[in-house]
Design a protein around this motif. Sequence first.
Motif, PDB file in Angstrom:
ATOM      1  N   LYS A 112       0.821  -1.206   0.000  1.00  0.00           N
ATOM      2  CA  LYS A 112       0.000   0.000   0.000  1.00  0.00           C
ATOM      3  C   LYS A 112       0.860   1.263   0.000  1.00  0.00           C
ATOM      4  O   LYS A 112       1.989   1.266   0.495  1.00  0.00           O
ATOM      5  CB  LYS A 112      -0.911   0.029   1.236  1.00  0.00           C
ATOM      6  N   ASP A 161      -2.236   3.195   3.667  1.00  0.00           N
ATOM      7  CA  ASP A 161      -1.973   3.288   5.094  1.00  0.00           C
ATOM      8  C   ASP A 161      -1.852   4.762   5.467  1.00  0.00           C
ATOM      9  O   ASP A 161      -1.547   5.607   4.616  1.00  0.00           O
ATOM     10  CB  ASP A 161      -0.680   2.548   5.458  1.00  0.00           C
ATOM     11  N   LYS A 192       1.876   6.590  13.298  1.00  0.00           N
ATOM     12  CA  LYS A 192       0.836   5.803  12.635  1.00  0.00           C
ATOM     13  C   LYS A 192      -0.537   6.400  12.962  1.00  0.00           C
ATOM     14  O   LYS A 192      -0.818   6.738  14.110  1.00  0.00           O
ATOM     15  CB  LYS A 192       0.893   4.358  13.123  1.00  0.00           C
TER      16      LYS A 192
END
Length: 520
Positions: free
Chosen positions: A329, A462, A484
């Motif tokens: 991704k 992501d 993240k």
Amino acid sequence: MIQLKNLVKDDLFKEKDKNRDFHKIREFFDLNEKEQYTIDDITWNDLEMDKIYSNIDRTYSSAGESVLYSMLRNPLMNKEKIKSRENAIENFKNNRKLIIDIRCILFKLGFDKENMLLGMLNGMLTINKLKYYIYYFLGRILPIVLVLLAIFLKDTRFMFAFMVVALINCGINRSEERVIQASGINYLRDLINVGKKISRIKDNSIEYYKNNIKGILKDIKNIDKGTLVIDIFNGFGGVFEFLAIPFLIEESTYYKISTEIEKNKDKIYDLFYNIGQIDALSSIAIYKLCNEDRICIPQFVDKKSLKIKSGIHPLLKKSVANDIAIDSKGIVLTGTNMSGKSTFLRMVGANILISQTFNFSFAKEYKAPFFNVVSSISPKDDIDNGKSYYMAEAESLLRIINSLEKDIPVFSLIDEIFRGTNPVERIASSAEILSYINKRDAIVIVATHDRELTDMLNNEYDFYYFSEDVNNKEGLTFDYKIKKGISKTKNAIRLLDYIGYPKEIIKNSYMRCKELEHYI
């Protein structure tokens, strides 16, 4: 010679702080045919590669700085080629004496500030065979005949005729002086001399370049002799001008070898390139020595992925290291203004290019396949040329889409996609373009403020973000660490408040922001 060696030693690890004319530095690159994966101007400028080049450059000659630039614009896409170049760099890196000997020779070559040699090879060489015959007759044959006639016939009229011819030749000399001086003959002579000196160095690690140079010098012997004649009559403070001018020695020699130069210009290019390679590779070796504690050897793999551990930007002495691992991704990168998104994009892009050019990376670990790097971060040049921001960016993004047809996977870096159009169309088209690219042989990192994109691309990308903190005690602070997830904060209005905008503007801006969120 000892003084020069000491100067070179003292200069060895110093960054070259000078004004660089990139229009001249890139001329050799522009003259050569572009390769399949040549870095285009937009990507080069997006990644601020002129600054990175300037940081790397320790070359001592025009040939060196031109070839170094060309190397960076043409990454290698082959493990064997990149390993071969690394070995050449390591040979210099591990042999300080060789670097010093080479740089002492190159110091005398120096810089062709007006790129006269490249200009001469690219159409500025004046070729006129008729002038050669005329000047040879007026300068070599006729004066000698007149002198001999005056001696043997004891007739002063022949000496008078000789003086008339000499005056005519002085006029020709003045008219041709600019043509000869504007040519690259002098730098070509210096290049040949340097080639001879390098080919005599007793070191097997540069045998490949020495053999190339020897072969070229053998093929251009006539040019060597002709440039030597011009060099002699130009040298020694003009002592020999009293012979050169009336006998048109420079002029007849120039027009004699100009045909040879035109016929052998590919070989002269090769001589320029081989000497430039030696200068560029020794420069990279010094650069590696200066950055040994900040670099690693890349691992090139076949899988479409990217892993960078503790990656830093090569230009930042106190750079915050970041890790990133990308598999199948792409990444949508969110975060507030000034938090580090653009610097992160440039860090990744620069490390890919340097890894694929010189086989080292500014990280503790770098693992990836070979990528075709194409970016769209700041299409400023097109705006300066009169295009709207939207049109410039649309064309910039089309480059990325067109590059997907090639064999090497694309690594694309995009900052604030379609910032020049209305929100609804921007988000809709952005989502479709990013989805289209992600389905192909490519990896994308896109930095954006559009949270709506994160919802639309939830299953395809992501998500990472950068953040900041604003408080009354410490003011505005950033940690520049990638995290993240998706950024939940905005700081544009807070930044206005922080730098001192009137409270009325700040209060009403927040109110308008709440109203607008219902419509967008």
